[in-house]
Design a protein around this motif. Structure first.
Motif, PDB file in Angstrom:
ATOM      1  N   ILE A 139     -71.162  39.060  -4.263  1.00  0.00           N
ATOM      2  CA  ILE A 139     -71.543  40.415  -4.678  1.00  0.00           C
ATOM      3  C   ILE A 139     -70.960  40.710  -6.065  1.00  0.00           C
ATOM      4  O   ILE A 139     -69.787  40.457  -6.310  1.00  0.00           O
ATOM      5  N   ARG A 140     -71.782  41.240  -6.941  1.00  0.00           N
ATOM      6  CA  ARG A 140     -71.327  41.583  -8.288  1.00  0.00           C
ATOM      7  C   ARG A 140     -71.196  43.090  -8.509  1.00  0.00           C
ATOM      8  O   ARG A 140     -70.371  43.542  -9.284  1.00  0.00           O
ATOM      9  N   GLU A 141     -72.063  43.846  -7.860  1.00  0.00           N
ATOM     10  CA  GLU A 141     -72.089  45.291  -8.100  1.00  0.00           C
ATOM     11  C   GLU A 141     -72.461  45.984  -6.801  1.00  0.00           C
ATOM     12  O   GLU A 141     -73.343  45.503  -6.085  1.00  0.00           O
ATOM     13  N   VAL A 142     -71.789  47.084  -6.501  1.00  0.00           N
ATOM     14  CA  VAL A 142     -72.040  47.768  -5.230  1.00  0.00           C
ATOM     15  C   VAL A 142     -72.409  49.224  -5.467  1.00  0.00           C
ATOM     16  O   VAL A 142     -71.721  49.933  -6.202  1.00  0.00           O
ATOM     17  N   GLY A 143     -73.497  49.646  -4.855  1.00  0.00           N
ATOM     18  CA  GLY A 143     -73.876  51.055  -4.862  1.00  0.00           C
ATOM     19  C   GLY A 143     -73.690  51.617  -3.469  1.00  0.00           C
ATOM     20  O   GLY A 143     -73.251  50.898  -2.568  1.00  0.00           O
ATOM     21  N   PRO A 144     -74.018  52.882  -3.256  1.00  0.00           N
ATOM     22  CA  PRO A 144     -73.822  53.469  -1.919  1.00  0.00           C
ATOM     23  C   PRO A 144     -74.577  52.723  -0.814  1.00  0.00           C
ATOM     24  O   PRO A 144     -74.021  52.471   0.241  1.00  0.00           O
ATOM     25  N   SER A 145     -75.833  52.384  -1.071  1.00  0.00           N
ATOM     26  CA  SER A 145     -76.608  51.735  -0.008  1.00  0.00           C
ATOM     27  C   SER A 145     -77.250  50.423  -0.444  1.00  0.00           C
ATOM     28  O   SER A 145     -77.943  49.783   0.343  1.00  0.00           O
ATOM     29  N   THR A 146     -77.048  50.043  -1.679  1.00  0.00           N
ATOM     30  CA  THR A 146     -77.568  48.757  -2.152  1.00  0.00           C
ATOM     31  C   THR A 146     -76.486  48.023  -2.934  1.00  0.00           C
ATOM     32  O   THR A 146     -75.492  48.621  -3.344  1.00  0.00           O
ATOM     33  N   SER A 147     -76.683  46.755  -3.129  1.00  0.00           N
ATOM     34  CA  SER A 147     -75.735  45.991  -3.937  1.00  0.00           C
ATOM     35  C   SER A 147     -76.478  44.888  -4.683  1.00  0.00           C
ATOM     36  O   SER A 147     -77.582  44.505  -4.307  1.00  0.00           O
TER      37      SER A 147
ATOM     38  N   VAL B 225     -79.762  37.444   4.425  1.00  0.00           N
ATOM     39  CA  VAL B 225     -78.414  36.897   4.221  1.00  0.00           C
ATOM     40  C   VAL B 225     -77.386  37.701   5.018  1.00  0.00           C
ATOM     41  O   VAL B 225     -77.700  38.749   5.591  1.00  0.00           O
ATOM     42  N   LEU B 226     -76.175  37.177   5.025  1.00  0.00           N
ATOM     43  CA  LEU B 226     -75.055  37.897   5.618  1.00  0.00           C
ATOM     44  C   LEU B 226     -74.010  38.111   4.531  1.00  0.00           C
ATOM     45  O   LEU B 226     -73.707  37.185   3.773  1.00  0.00           O
ATOM     46  N   VAL B 227     -73.491  39.311   4.445  1.00  0.00           N
ATOM     47  CA  VAL B 227     -72.401  39.592   3.501  1.00  0.00           C
ATOM     48  C   VAL B 227     -71.110  39.595   4.301  1.00  0.00           C
ATOM     49  O   VAL B 227     -70.989  40.299   5.306  1.00  0.00           O
ATOM     50  N   MET B 228     -70.159  38.777   3.871  1.00  0.00           N
ATOM     51  CA  MET B 228     -68.880  38.687   4.593  1.00  0.00           C
ATOM     52  C   MET B 228     -67.947  39.755   4.043  1.00  0.00           C
ATOM     53  O   MET B 228     -67.374  39.593   2.975  1.00  0.00           O
ATOM     54  N   THR B 229     -67.839  40.841   4.770  1.00  0.00           N
ATOM     55  CA  THR B 229     -67.000  41.943   4.306  1.00  0.00           C
ATOM     56  C   THR B 229     -65.599  41.815   4.879  1.00  0.00           C
ATOM     57  O   THR B 229     -65.361  41.056   5.818  1.00  0.00           O
ATOM     58  N   THR B 230     -64.697  42.565   4.310  1.00  0.00           N
ATOM     59  CA  THR B 230     -63.325  42.559   4.826  1.00  0.00           C
ATOM     60  C   THR B 230     -63.079  43.814   5.655  1.00  0.00           C
ATOM     61  O   THR B 230     -61.981  44.284   5.789  1.00  0.00           O
TER      62      THR B 230
ATOM     63  N   GLY C  94     -61.160  27.932   0.302  1.00  0.00           N
ATOM     64  CA  GLY C  94     -60.357  29.096   0.665  1.00  0.00           C
ATOM     65  C   GLY C  94     -59.513  29.618  -0.484  1.00  0.00           C
ATOM     66  O   GLY C  94     -58.802  30.604  -0.337  1.00  0.00           O
ATOM     67  N   ARG C  95     -59.585  28.951  -1.629  1.00  0.00           N
ATOM     68  CA  ARG C  95     -58.870  29.441  -2.808  1.00  0.00           C
ATOM     69  C   ARG C  95     -59.810  30.358  -3.570  1.00  0.00           C
ATOM     70  O   ARG C  95     -60.915  29.974  -3.893  1.00  0.00           O
ATOM     71  N   GLY C  96     -59.388  31.560  -3.846  1.00  0.00           N
ATOM     72  CA  GLY C  96     -60.254  32.485  -4.566  1.00  0.00           C
ATOM     73  C   GLY C  96     -60.917  33.463  -3.612  1.00  0.00           C
ATOM     74  O   GLY C  96     -60.341  33.824  -2.591  1.00  0.00           O
ATOM     75  N   VAL C  97     -62.121  33.846  -3.929  1.00  0.00           N
ATOM     76  CA  VAL C  97     -62.757  34.925  -3.168  1.00  0.00           C
ATOM     77  C   VAL C  97     -63.492  34.432  -1.924  1.00  0.00           C
ATOM     78  O   VAL C  97     -63.846  35.221  -1.072  1.00  0.00           O
ATOM     79  N   TYR C  98     -63.734  33.128  -1.837  1.00  0.00           N
ATOM     80  CA  TYR C  98     -64.511  32.620  -0.716  1.00  0.00           C
ATOM     81  C   TYR C  98     -63.586  32.103   0.387  1.00  0.00           C
ATOM     82  O   TYR C  98     -62.687  31.306   0.111  1.00  0.00           O
TER      83      TYR C  98
ATOM     84  N   VAL D 265     -67.223  44.565  -4.076  1.00  0.00           N
ATOM     85  CA  VAL D 265     -67.439  43.561  -5.122  1.00  0.00           C
ATOM     86  C   VAL D 265     -66.641  42.305  -4.774  1.00  0.00           C
ATOM     87  O   VAL D 265     -65.527  42.398  -4.269  1.00  0.00           O
ATOM     88  N   TRP D 266     -67.233  41.141  -5.006  1.00  0.00           N
ATOM     89  CA  TRP D 266     -66.677  39.814  -4.726  1.00  0.00           C
ATOM     90  C   TRP D 266     -66.749  39.426  -3.253  1.00  0.00           C
ATOM     91  O   TRP D 266     -66.164  38.413  -2.857  1.00  0.00           O
ATOM     92  N   ASP D 267     -67.464  40.186  -2.440  1.00  0.00           N
ATOM     93  CA  ASP D 267     -67.685  39.736  -1.057  1.00  0.00           C
ATOM     94  C   ASP D 267     -68.652  38.553  -1.077  1.00  0.00           C
ATOM     95  O   ASP D 267     -69.685  38.604  -1.765  1.00  0.00           O
ATOM     96  N   PRO D 268     -68.360  37.495  -0.331  1.00  0.00           N
ATOM     97  CA  PRO D 268     -69.268  36.338  -0.321  1.00  0.00           C
ATOM     98  C   PRO D 268     -70.591  36.647   0.387  1.00  0.00           C
ATOM     99  O   PRO D 268     -70.615  37.432   1.331  1.00  0.00           O
TER     100      PRO D 268
END
Lengths: 330, 161
Positions: free
Chosen positions: A154-162, A262-267, A221-225, A140-143
């Motif tokens: 990202i607002r909500e994450v499931g096992p294989s979808t979000s 799209v691309l999800v920027m994960t950590t 760069g302030r916050g989640v992005y 959650v909160w991945d850009p």
């Protein structure tokens, strides 16, 4: 016994009304539920009854991308390969220098490519389904970004979808700045009469800072992005609060309706909880979406601002110390 | 005369077709609102409480994709189910004109109810939503709904009427 018939009809009629009122009350209860509970209920339906429809669109979307955009993808791959090859020397040099200075390795972002699935139903505006989830390292909160710039988060994450919200969502906010770092502010969506007229407003820009049309605005760069993701370019002046602040209309970098991939920027690359690149480094994404400034974050000397901030050359300005700059994002 | 079993099967398939077009094929607003058409026709075949339950379930399915106004579709469809069911006592009609008018008004009413129930975040300009988009969507849904019923042969005027 005819005398019983009216009672039976009356009783049945009353039962039907009670049942109707029950469902109406249940609907009202759904509206009043807190957001996390609503998302849980929605997730159950998306994962069960509606799963075949989502799967169908996912398959069609992937097939469409494979069939129609193969040539374009090949060109993008070639361009990316060329860019990476050119940066390889710099990367090696950077790693050697960091080792010499005994700095820890930079936490790089993990990019998860995802297909966009749109429900297209009433009330599903500002929401996109992605075919990546917790199993792919998404949180959650991945850009969420595209080749053009910032799409949403990202607002909500499931096992294989979000589930992600795009920038047209009323809750969307991002702390942003101009490429040269002279102006900071908050970017928020403004709805037009039509969905196509939705646009972004860069708010909280200091009154004495004027921005030219076409100025690129990126995440600060302030916050989640992370820092450096293109949000949009300045279109025109939107509002002025005399002596205090200015607001500028932005042409969004991304039109969410046109996004299919799209691309999800994960950590994922930073499992130890290291900070995101934008928090640690200044130039994590310069050049990916917008040309870097001549001198990365040139010294900020706002001589025309009463009590303006002066920052030493080479030292990144702290947005919190700049008048009118945005604080942390959502 | 309508073949009742086949007719009800087609009505039950309309919401499935709705989700297939909107979600499965990703047609969005390019596809007609067959959920409202199916609900409106089903509501006239069942009791009020059952119609409310069907409306609630179908609305909830649409709400599964709604981040901004969760529950608005459920409430709108529940009310539509109740009104559709009660309409039997007010209007008794088997004609094509009645069918088109009923579907047109019902589909527009669904859009209007959703507009009222949805919060400010979703609510667009009233003129735009209720006088331009709403009627256009209603005409589209009503015509496609009637066409499906006619093509499948489940809706025929009773020769004796």
């Amino acid at each position: 016994m005819s005398s019983f018939e009216p009672d039976q009809f009356e009783s049945r009629g009353r039962r039907e009304w009670v049942l109707s009122l029950f469902f109406i009350a249940l609907s009202g209860l759904l509206i009043a539920l807190p957001s996390p509970a609503q998302e849980q209920v929605a997730g159950v339906f998306r994962g069960t009854v509606l799963a075949p429809f989502i799967f169908l669109q996912e398959s069609l979307s992937q097939a469409r991308v494979r069939a129609a955009e193969m040539a374009e993808l090949q060109m993008q791959l070639d361009a990316a390969t060329a860019a990476l090859s050119a940066q390889r020397t710099l990367l090696d040099e950077n790693q050697r220098l960091r080792a010499l200075l005994e700095l820890r390795g930079r936490a790089g972002p993990g990019f998860q490519s995802a297909s966009v699935i749109r429900a297209g139903t009433r009330g599903s505006e500002s929401m996109i389904l992605l075919d990546v989830g917790r199993d792919d390292g998404v949180q959650v909160w991945d850009p969420v970004v595209s080749a053009e710039g910032l799409v949403g988060v990202i607002r909500e994450v499931g096992p294989s979808t979000s589930v992600a919200m795009d920038w047209t969502h009323p809750d969307f906010r991002v702390s942003a700045m101009t490429l040269d770092g002279t102006a900071f502010g908050f970017v928020e969506p403004r709805h037009g009469a039509f969905r196509e007229e939705d646009r972004l407003l860069l708010n909280g820009v200091p009154y004495y800072t004027t921005l030219e049309e076409g100025t690129a605005v990126v995440t600060s760069g302030r916050g989640v992005y992370p820092r450096g993701i293109l949000v949009g370019v300045v279109e025109s002046l939107a509002e002025i609060e005399a002596g205090w602040r200015r607001g500028y209309w932005l042409v969004p970098a991304v039109r969410p309706a046109a996004v299919t991939h799209v691309l999800v920027m994960t950590t994922e690359a930073s499992p130890s909880g290291d900070p995101r690149p934008g928090e640690e480094g200044m130039d994590a994404f310069w050049g990916l979406w917008a040309d870097p400034p001549p001198d990365t974050l040139a010294p900020l000397v706002e001589t025309d601002i009463p009590g303006g901030v002066e920052v030493d050359p080479g030292v990144s300005p702290d947005p919190d110390t700049i008048p009118g700059s945005g604080g942390p994002g959502p | 005369m309508r073949r009742l079993g086949f007719y009800r099967t087609i009505l039950c398939l309309l919401p499935v077709l709705h989700f297939l077009l909107h979600v499965g094929f990703g047609m969005g607003r390019g596809a007609p609102d067959l959920l409202a058409v199916g609900l409106l026709l089903l509501a006239r075949e069942v009791r009020t409480g059952t119609a409310a339950g069907i409306g609630f379930f179908l609305g909830l399915l649409e709400d599964a994709f709604s981040l901004l106004a969760f529950g608005a579709n459920a409430l709108a469809c529940t009310l539509l189910g109740v009104l559709g069911s009660r309409s039997r006592e007010l209007f008794v009609g088997e004609s094509l004109l009645f069918l088109v008018s009923y579907l047109l008004l019902g589909t527009w009413l669904r859009a209007a109810l959703h507009w009222v129930v949805a919060g400010d975040d979703v609510r667009r300009d009233a003129t735009q939503a209720l006088l331009i988009e709403g009627p256009m969507d209603a005409v589209y849904a009503a015509l496609v709904g009637v066409l499906i019923l006619l093509v499948t042969g489940v809706w025929r005027r009773d020769p004796s009427m």
